[in-house]
Structures are given as structure tokens and as C-alpha cells.
Design a protein around this motif. Structure first.
Motif, short mmCIF file in Angstrom:
data_model
loop_
_atom_site.label_atom_id
_atom_site.label_comp_id
_atom_site.label_asym_id
_atom_site.label_seq_id
_atom_site.Cartn_x
_atom_site.Cartn_y
_atom_site.Cartn_z
N ARG A 107 0.85 -1.19 0.00
CA ARG A 107 0.00 0.00 0.00
C ARG A 107 0.89 1.24 0.00
O ARG A 107 1.78 1.37 0.84
CB ARG A 107 -0.91 0.00 1.23
N GLY A 124 -6.37 2.24 5.55
CA GLY A 124 -6.11 0.92 6.08
C GLY A 124 -7.21 -0.02 5.65
O GLY A 124 -7.86 0.16 4.64
N GLY A 125 -7.45 -1.00 6.46
CA GLY A 125 -8.49 -1.96 6.14
C GLY A 125 -7.97 -3.11 5.32
O GLY A 125 -6.82 -3.14 4.88
N ARG A 126 -8.85 -4.09 5.11
CA ARG A 126 -8.48 -5.28 4.38
C ARG A 126 -9.14 -5.27 3.00
O ARG A 126 -10.11 -4.58 2.76
CB ARG A 126 -8.90 -6.52 5.17
N ALA A 127 -8.58 -6.11 2.12
CA ALA A 127 -9.14 -6.21 0.77
C ALA A 127 -8.97 -7.64 0.28
O ALA A 127 -8.03 -8.34 0.67
CB ALA A 127 -8.43 -5.25 -0.18
N ILE A 128 -9.91 -8.08 -0.55
CA ILE A 128 -9.80 -9.37 -1.21
C ILE A 128 -9.28 -9.11 -2.62
O ILE A 128 -9.87 -8.33 -3.38
CB ILE A 128 -11.16 -10.09 -1.25
N HIS A 137 -6.00 -12.60 0.39
CA HIS A 137 -6.38 -11.48 1.26
C HIS A 137 -5.20 -10.54 1.44
O HIS A 137 -4.04 -10.96 1.52
CB HIS A 137 -6.82 -12.01 2.63
N PHE A 138 -5.52 -9.25 1.49
CA PHE A 138 -4.52 -8.23 1.77
C PHE A 138 -4.94 -7.48 3.03
O PHE A 138 -6.10 -7.08 3.15
CB PHE A 138 -4.39 -7.26 0.60
N PRO A 139 -4.03 -7.26 3.98
CA PRO A 139 -2.63 -7.73 3.99
C PRO A 139 -2.56 -9.21 4.37
O PRO A 139 -3.46 -9.74 5.02
CB PRO A 139 -1.99 -6.85 5.06
N ARG A 143 -1.07 -12.57 6.25
CA ARG A 143 -0.70 -12.80 7.63
C ARG A 143 0.79 -12.65 7.86
O ARG A 143 1.24 -12.27 8.94
CB ARG A 143 -1.15 -14.20 8.06
N SER A 174 2.90 -7.35 1.28
CA SER A 174 2.40 -8.73 1.34
C SER A 174 2.92 -9.49 0.12
O SER A 174 2.91 -8.97 -1.00
CB SER A 174 0.87 -8.75 1.34
#
Length: 467
Positions: free
Chosen positions: A88, A93-97, A113-115, A117, A124
Motif C-alpha cells: 500500500r 487501512g483496512g483489508r481487501a480481497i 487477502h490483503f494484507p 498474515r 504482502s
């Protein structure tokens, strides 16, 4: 079909659609019951998903994508490892598929999935594998990301990069050692004796080594270099092989499986080719590999005497016609990746019944061959050629230490007149169908000149290999 499956997935999440539905119910209840509190609640429930939808489209997260193929390029049927790094670069922030878009021939597109693990330093990393049985250039990507707001109410999907091109080269098959090298030897090195009394202009010299006889001292070179120099009686030169690769549409079109238009439509990858031309491409890379391993320098031309890869979309240097060493062989493989049939797709005929269009096997080709006269073997990988074209090509055999021609055709028996014309000119020629392997066709050029067993069987069945 469930109601949730009918709702547009690119606008709101199930939670967002739920709030909108609840807002609509509250609005209707407020109208019926006259409750102002229900009206305020309905406005809140409806406006909140809309605000989140506007925000996620106006405040677009920014990403940087790095994609690496290993190996690159990759041969057909070999596995290529794709490594993705996504970072990024903007605020938020947040997550994204995320999903990597692939041509259908590679199967299901991988999602992640981003980010991740295991993300480190805000980057990532992901890895997956690809394999293609067809040569060509394929667009891998772009990565598409589906974003959601912090409340998980709205969705937005968009591409975050432009993708990268994966080059799939034809895989060479191992060819048996034959008498192709002729007087130059199978190791690709020839020793050339200097004349008994060389002049000062053309003599080759080297530094004096202990044990060299003083009679070999070259005094003029010694004075020029300031060090004791001796005549070198033997020099090693690298032989050359010239390969003529036919790529005319009229020579390879026709017959079953003459094109891959269906694959082009599915993969978005258009390439004009045929089964016979694919055989010729494999033969070309196999012959080049066979010769390069024996230290031959290679020249590749088309039937008009132009560089063989002038029209190849994957050629690193389209105008190059001379290649040597490992890098040269790699350039040939890349150039063959997206080479396709050229010329008019529907060969026009003139009043004499011949193909109209640029001349082939004419003086331009002969001039190119004569410039490297007798420096090594001449090899032609051809499609269908008429007897008149064969007669035009026949004299070219005089420009090579040896001359070999392979005609690949759906009906090899029809090439008998063309084969005879080539043989009269000094070519060792054979016609094969695609059912005969490249190594079997290659063994026809052995010193004994015997046709391969597979070819002989085809002759008995009437499929025919010209002999």
C-alpha cells in the motif's frame, strides 16, 4: 436463486443491503404510523451505506504491485513460479480481497487477502504456479482488489496494476547426432591451416611461449608489440549454420487444425498458426539448440532473405539475423514464442495460377546466402512448396557446406516433385507429416541416408514420407 445472489455485489455488502432494507421498512412504517422517530431512524439507515459507498470511491487506496516470473521466459509444459508483492502506497487501512486475473487456459484465477498474515514492512507476498502447453505471450494480471469501508457496508472492485506478459517459448527436443557437420566435425570447431608462406598482412601471431622454435619468430610483429611474437600456424574458427524458416500462410494453411482461432477467442491471445507450422517451430528451436551446443554460430532467414523474426511480436531484436552462444539461443527461443504465419490469409492467384505476393527464394535470398558461402550447413524448414519454388531454391545448396531441407505437410506424398527438384540441386530433402517426430525426421540426414522407421511405416500406410 437466493435474493442475496441477485443483488449487485459491486455496490454493497450483505450488511449494507441489510441496512438499506431495514431503512426502507422503517420509512414505510413511519409513513403508516406517523412516527417521527422511525423516520429519523430510516434516514440514518439509508444514508449510512450511501455515505460509505461515496467515500470508498472518492478516497481510492493506492497500491504498488511487483510481479516476477521464474523462469522467464518459460518453455511449454514447464512450470513457472509467479511471485507477487503488493504494498500500500497511500493512506488508509483496512483489508481487501484481491484476485490475479489469468487467461482461461491457466485455470482458476488465484484469490488472496490483503494484507497477508506474513506481511513484513507493509508488503504482502504471494506465490503460485502456471503451466502452458502452447507457446505464446500471455497477459498475467492485472490484480483486482475488492475494497470495503471500515463498517463493511459498501464494496468497490478495481484493477490496481496493468499486468505483465509471460513469454512461453517452444521447448526443444533432443536430436540425434548425424553427419550434418560434414568436414567441420561434430564438435563445431574447424582447424584452418595457414598458407605455407603467409604474407605479413594475413599471418596470425601470438606471444612467444617457452619451447617455441626461434624459426617461428615474427620479427615485424615483435617490433610492433614490443614483445617476442611467433607465427601461429593453426587458427580455430567457429562454423556457421544458416537456417531458412518458412512462415508463409499459404505454405502452412489448410488441413485439419489449421488455426487456433478458438484458443485466441478464449484467451484473448490471437496467433495465426497451424499444426504443421507448430511442428516447424519445434523443429527450428531443436535444430538451433542442437547446433548451438556444438558451438555453431546461427543465421536465421525467411524465404525472402529477410531476418526470420522480423514480424515476430516476441522478438527482442526483430531485425537481427545472426545469433551465437547461450544469449543468442535464448533470443531465438523468445523470438519463436509468438512468431506466426504471415502473408495474405487468402492467397490471391494470378492468371498463371501462382501465388501473388512478394517473391520467395529469389536473388535477395541468394545474395544473403552467398555472403556466407561455404561457412557451414544450410538447413531449410519448409511448408508446402510448389515444384517451381523448389527449382528456385535448389541452387542455394551450392552456398552451404551441406544443404538439408525438411518439408512438413499434411500430405507428404504430394511433395515428391518438389523433393526431386531440391535433390537435383544438391539438397538432402525429406517430406514428413506432423505424426513423425522431429528426431525421426532428423535422422534422415544421417550419413547413411536411411529414412527413419516411423517414416517408412507412414510410406507403407500411404501417408508418405518423401524418400
Amino acid at each position: 436463486m437466493a435474493l442475496r445472489d441477485r443483488l449487485p455485489r459491486h455496490l454493497f455488502s450483505p450488511r449494507g443491503w441489510g441496512l438499506l432494507a431495514a431503512g426502507a421498512v422503517c420509512l414505510l412504517s413511519a409513513q403508516i404510523m406517523g412516527r417521527r422517530d422511525l423516520l429519523s431512524l430510516s434516514v440514518l439507515l439509508i444514508v449510512l451505506p450511501l455515505i460509505s459507498l461515496a467515500g470508498i470511491r472518492l478516497l481510492k487506496p493506492r497500491f504498488q504491485v511487483y510481479r516476477e516470473f521464474n523462469p522467464s521466459p518459460v518453455e511449454t509444459s514447464a512450470a513457472a513460479t509467479v511471485r507477487l508483492a503488493v504494498a500500500r502506497t497511500g493512506s488508509g487501512g483496512g483489508r481487501a480481497i484481491m484476485e490475479e486475473r489469468l487467461p482461461p487456459r491457466f485455470g482458476e484465477s488465484p484469490a488472496f487477502h490483503f494484507p497477508a498474515r506474513s506481511a513484513k514492512g507493509g508488503t504482502s507476498r504471494y506465490e503460485y504456479h502456471l503451466r502452458s502447453t502452447k507457446r505464446g505471450q500471455y497477459l498475467i494480471g492485472p490484480v483486482t482488489a475488492e475494497f470495503t469501508d471500515p463498517f463493511g457496508l459498501s464494496l468497490h472492485r478495481r484493477a490496481i496494476d496493468e499486468g505483465d506478459t509471460l513469454t512461453v517459448t517452444p521447448a526443444a527436443v533432443e536430436l540425434p547426432v548425424t553427419g550434418l557437420a560434414g568436414a567441420r566435425g561434430n564438435d563445431g570447431i574447424t582447424a584452418t591451416r595457414t598458407r605455407a608462406n603467409p604474407s605479413d598482412d594475413d599471418v596470425m601471431t601470438r606471444e612467444y611461449r617457452p619451447g617455441d622454435p626461434m624459426r617461428r619468430v615474427h620479427w615485424a610483429a615483435t617490433a610492433h608489440h614490443g614483445a617476442l611474437m611467433v607465427r601461429q600456424e593453426e587458427s580455430v574458427t567457429t562454423p556457421e549454420a544458416t537456417i531458412i524458416l518458412d512462415q508463409r500462410f499459404a505454405a502452412f494453411s489448410g488441413g485439419h487444425g489449421s488455426g487456433f482461432g478458438g484458443n485466441a477467442a478464449v484467451d484473448g491471445h490471437e496467433m495465426i498458426t497451424s499444426d504443421t507450422f507448430e511442428w516447424a517451430v519445434v523443429a527450428a528451436i531443436s535444430i538451433c539448440t542442437h547446433l548451438a551446443e556444438r558451438n555453431y554460430a546461427l543465421r536465421l532467414l525467411d524465404p525472402r532473405g529477410e531476418p526470420a523474426f522480423l514480424r515476430s511480436l516476441s522478438a527482442p531484436e526483430p531485425e537481427a539475423e545472426e545469433f551465437s552462444g547461450v544469449s543468442g539461443l535464448q533470443s531465438i527461443a523468445e523470438s519463436l514464442a509468438a512468431i506466426q504465419l504471415s502473408g495474405p490469409h487468402h492467397a490471391a492467384r494470378d492468371h498463371g495460377g501462382q501465388d501473388a505476393g512478394p517473391a520467395v527464394f529469389d536473388d535477395h535470398l541468394m545474395d544473403k546466402l552467398s555472403a556466407h558461402r561455404m561457412r557451414g550447413p544450410l538447413i531449410a524448414v519448409l511448408g508446402r512448396i510448389s515444384p517451381s519454388e523448389a527449382r528456385a531454391l535448389a541452387p542455394a545448396a551450392g552456398y552451404g557446406a551441406n544443404a538439408f531441407a525438411i518439408i512438413v505437410s499434411d500430405r507428404p506424398a504430394d511433395a515428391e516433385d518438389s523433393l526431386e527438384a531440391l535433390r537435383r540441386g544438391g539438397w538432402r530433402a525429406v517430406a514428413v507429416p506432423v505424426s513423425v517426430s522431429v528426431p525421426d525426421a532428423w535422422t534422415h540426414f544421417d550419413q547413411g541416408g536411411a529414412a527413419p522407421a516411423t517414416a517408412a511405416a507412414d510410406v507403407r500406410r500411404g501417408a508418405g514420407v518423401g524418400r
